[in-house]
Scaffold this motif. Sequence first.
Motif, short mmCIF file in Angstrom:
data_model
loop_
_atom_site.label_atom_id
_atom_site.label_comp_id
_atom_site.label_asym_id
_atom_site.label_seq_id
_atom_site.Cartn_x
_atom_site.Cartn_y
_atom_site.Cartn_z
N LEU B 141 8.30 -1.23 14.25
CA LEU B 141 7.09 -2.29 13.82
C LEU B 141 6.74 -1.23 12.32
CD1 LEU B 141 5.35 -3.07 16.66
CD2 LEU B 141 6.00 -4.49 14.93
N PHE B 144 8.74 -2.53 9.68
CA PHE B 144 8.52 -4.07 9.52
C PHE B 144 7.17 -4.26 8.43
CE2 PHE B 144 6.31 -8.03 10.67
CZ PHE B 144 7.18 -8.95 10.18
N ALA B 145 6.33 -3.30 9.01
CA ALA B 145 4.96 -3.50 8.13
C ALA B 145 5.16 -2.81 6.75
CB ALA B 145 3.69 -2.91 8.80
N LEU B 146 6.14 -2.20 6.81
CA LEU B 146 6.15 -1.69 5.16
C LEU B 146 7.06 -2.58 4.49
CD1 LEU B 146 6.91 2.10 6.04
CD2 LEU B 146 5.17 1.16 4.61
#
Lengths: 930, 502
Positions: B141, B144-146
């Motif tokens: 996660l 993914f956020a990065l």
Amino acid sequence: MTLPWIPLLTFLGVFVPALAIRGGRTVCALATATAPAVALGLVLFFYLGHDGDEVMRTSLQWLPAMGLELAFRLDGLSLLFLLLILGIGLLIILYTRYYLSEQDSMSRFYAFLMLFMTAMVGIVTSDNLLLLWGFWELTSISSFLLISFWSHETTARKGARMAMTVTGAGGLALLAGIMLIGKVVGTYDMGTVLESHDLITASPLYPAIIVLVLLGAFTKSAQFPFHFWLPHAMAAPTPVSAYLHSATMVKAGIFLMLRLHPALSGTELWTVIVTLTGLVTMVYGAWFAFLKTDLKGILAFSTISHLGLITSLLGLGNSQAMIAALFHIINHALFKASLFMAAGIIDHEAGTRDVRKLGGLYRLMPITTVLTCIATVSMAGLPPLNGFISKEMFFTEALASQQFGGLAWIVPLLAGLGGLLSVAYSLRLAYATFFRRPRQEPPKTPHEPPWPMRFPVELLVALCIIVGLVPTLPQSPILEDAVRATVSGEMPEFHLALWHGINPALLLSMAVIAGGIVLHLLHRHMMRFNRQFKPQDARYIFEGFVQRLVALCQRLIDRLENGSLQRYMFLLMAVSVLAMALGLADLDMLAGSLGQQALDPIVILGAALLIMGGVLTAALHRYRLISLLMLSVVGLVVALTFARFSAPDLALTQLSVEVVTMILLMLALFFLPQKTPKESSGARVVRDVLIATGFGGAVASLNFAVLTRDLNSISNFFIDQSVPGGGGHNVVNVILVDFRGFDTLGEITVLAIAGLAIFKLLNRLRLFMPATDMEGRLWSNDRHPTLLMVVSQTLLPLALLVSFFIFLRGHNQPGGGFIAGLITAVALILLYMSRGVEWAQQRLDFQFQPIAIAGVALSTFTGLCSWLFGYPFLTSTFDHFHLPLIGDIELASALIFDGGIYLAVVGATLMILANLGKLTTAHRPNKDMP
Amino acid sequence: MSPEVALPILIPLTAGALSMAFWRSRMMQRLIGVAGTAALLATSLWLFASVQEQGHVIMNAGGWAAPFGITLVADHLSAIMVLLTGIIGFAVAVYSLPTIGRGHETFGYYPLLHLLLAGVAGAFLTGDIFNLYVWFEVMLLASFALLILGGERAQMEGAIKYVTLNLLSSVIFLSAIGLLYGLVGTLNMADIARRVALVEDNTLIDIVAVMFMISFGIKAAAFPLFFWLPAAYHTPPVAVSALFAGLLTKVGVYALFRVFTLIFNQSVDFTHEILLWGAALTMLTGVLGAAAQFEFRRILSFHIVSQIGYMLMGLALFTPLALVGGVFYILHHIIVKTNLFLISGIVYRLKGTHDLKKLGGVYKAWPLLGVLFLIPALSLAGVPPLSGFFAKFVLIRASIEAGEITITVIALLVGLLTLYSMTKIWAEVFWKKAPDEDSAAKRVAPVSQRHLWLMILPIVGLAACTVFIGLNGQLLYDVAEASAAQLLDPQGYIDAVLGEQP
């Protein structure tokens, strides 16, 4: 301990030019020359200082576990090559000073040159095969840098890359060969390897070793058919050509064959491969040297030809041939380096090195002419120069060769042909450059170069003459010691002389010279003959090959990785199904020893619902809302399943997760089309159904197989320890917050990040609220139904109370922070929905982000606190307190941890919701807005 | 009690939380970014030192004895990996200061960086298979956020592929854990290892093993499971790519090393043979894929895939020497790969493009950068005396000694192609003349000297590491050897975690 200083000195020399360039170009050149000069002095000092037969060796540990040592040796062979490398290197440094123009970065050139010199010095002094290989690679790299010194020119870059690729490939083959030698001998130590001739040749790996090592040597020494990189490396500045491509680097391959001669040679395989390759290369190179029009091109092919000559001598392998080879190495270095430098002078002064544009230079550059002609005569192998002597020795050996049985005549034939051609191209070189009447004006009017630039040529040519007249001069100790290092057994008798009396070799020589003159006269016809062939430019072939390879890769990769997510998913799923199915097929029996539970109607009904829900979710995926409803059926049945099999906690969690997920998905669906267009063809649907069924079937079978087998798990411990160890009756909760609290900590982190990610994804997104759905139906005007408002508002305190209650009792009865958090979230979401985001946010005036973070932080700090008391991270404690009126109360530190979970869940969930909600409320529905 | 096992997880976790608490202050976030990663580096050194001393450093989280609680275990391999995490984390944090724009910073770049590092360290240190899953999720996660930082179209496309394929990996992983629990009834890896030997039906274990292999193979970007990597790695800011390139796939590789030495060592003929073929094909596809690319970071991305093949080869050969090679390779690769990505970032910053066809002339303008590129690039290609040479050499020697001719030939060939690929970058980016010098110069905003130095500093540091490894091969070899010896002695691990069994 002093031997490593030789390569170290040249290596230190790499950094000198950059420092010295401030003092001007001459200072820079002088400073650069210091290191090799000192190194040369050291070499002579060491060599003359040590006694007799002992080989000087020094070794330092580097990677002893892998047999890699910083081991150096100085024997006759090293000495010979060191003299060439350092001596000619010094001359090249001097020459470069005048050769490079003002625009070229002299310090960079010298730095590269010194790096290369280090590599060469390293190769010839290495006493460890791996170390030798390391320096070998370094020559590839540094020559890559040197060849493409004029990096703005495409030919230089391409030529450098070709040289690098070919010699690099050879280098890897050599590495493999060396490793095989190491495997056979058990060490990479040079001394041991050289003594292991019998061991190596008897090994079944011997043919592989020979082929691999020779691949390395042949690529480096430009032997046919790996010669093609050398002419293209001529794009380098001339000092580089003079140094790398005549005196040193291309001799590295020869050196390798010499060095390993005692260990590898003496077999039929060696003789056949090496001799034939050498002879073919010799003739081939000489023929193309004869046809080239570029001065450096002629010299390049001539170099290939002479390297072939040396190689073939190494193949013949008797001690006299070895002497001839070593002697020719010296001679070739002398005349070829001087010729290259002379070519550089001509290029420098006349502005071209195309022999068609040159001519009649003897008038303008008389001294250069004389020098070049002497060197050329030596190259042609005419008396009384050094080239003649070594060629005589070569002819003698060729005539005496006993190899190839009935085909023995092939050796002298090819040798003679090569000699003949070399006479021809030498004549052509001298005639066309200096004596022929010029056909066109060269770009610049040539004149003599500055004296110091000519000096290296003068020195080398003088050496050519001296060696030719007094051939015994280099015999002792240089040549003798070199021979001793390469020939095992008795030191052979030999005598170098110009005149050996009339013998077959001399007759052959005379025939060859006559033939060469005739061929030279026929040059024009030969050129015409050659024109019938399509010109083959190795560069185009090589680049074409590379291009085709790249195109092929492109196609392969496009086929495999075409950017389609569906494709990737299909491949991944297919691989997984295949792997599981293959394993299952191997299983003796699917069902294990345990009997199966009796089926009751409720379970059957649940299963049917579950299957129906799943199938319909997929089948109706184009109708998104209905598909979502079906998905919620699945979730619900799962929750019921948990309840049925006595897991109330899980059921509660699943239920609340389901509710929150559904609400969020519905919110997201609001912005999306209600229907998905039909995208899959029939065949693809079939494929996907098959894959899905296969995957499901495999997982189900595995589950069945596992569940019907006996299990002795750790779960009893948890049940036993829950009350005495964790202080709670609810085992699930105790597991979550205590036994496996670390997992939970990770999971709430995941939740917080997910909230953050969605926040970031949506933050810049601005959507306009659609006035109608996709089918044109207006959305209800009653955006906040009164009934819902009233209910939600009444429900809120109640829900908060319930969630608090559930949170508190969590440790002992179904509940806990996770569920409580979700319930709170649902209650707040309801409020949001009934009143609108703006109304809610005005009243709930705080950010959810900090709440989520505070949750994670709280849980982490609870865990850290246990450290303060000297317990491992996350150790929990609990105690019973007796409060008046209320009674006995149990407080566990896990409760605080649970509080962290609660906060994280509420924060993350509402963060997602608030952002989804904000998407529309930021802009009131107004279709006219742009 | 050994806090150093838990600290590499807790420090970034705390730093992440702190960093989020100072949501609005960019200054504080940057400060915490550097200080937090520096602290991580310091504790990882501490952990490394204690592992050198004790062999295994263990902490039972919550005070519950193994196998009932979650055990944190650091052996040599874990300690090496955590140390590398510290080094890379710190380097990337410093590099981020001048390169991550205001927009990204305010959208939580630094907190995510910390949380990602926490996930990575957690995965390296946990001794519990389910806990490993949890840290994988944290990593997934956070990464993914990065990846979606900035929210450009290409990023979204890459990120969707990334997250979808990785979620599939998680699903398989979780199913495999479930099945394994169903077979052995425990989650502690040491306990699993002990009990797997007692399971009668080996076939089921093998199936589960293959499921783990697929799941970790996806994470590690092995053939034919690597698609998400080249789709995504060239899209985010360079600091993020560099971090991912160095660490993320290696977590998958680490997990494979851990699981296939400790737990699934029953049917080596079956499992490790699959791995060997996987390794060979991974190497080849990666390097061939790189040959077809003309985008700086995409070339590097494909090379990650190819290099993963080498590491897997070490595991697949399953001899002591091969494992040494594998560990050595991981160690060298993380540093080198991160560095190459960081350099691509400077080139991008200076020239405004990643396209090789539009680049050029960098060497003339910034010779130092050229030298700094050559060190990791040649190391990647396995040129002595840089770190990559030793890594490759040990592996190839191991394969020769194991008599595996095919993989030897492939490994050598891939080495050559890697060298070719690096010279391609060198020639196109550094040596050739820039195609349109003037227009490019206008487009790119000038970089301040201070920023440039902040960018170069981590690169110099990592290049120094590469050279250091090369010159002190024996030192690192010893470390790798110690960890290989531990990997080949599962009983030692089991005893260390569970205590001596009667």
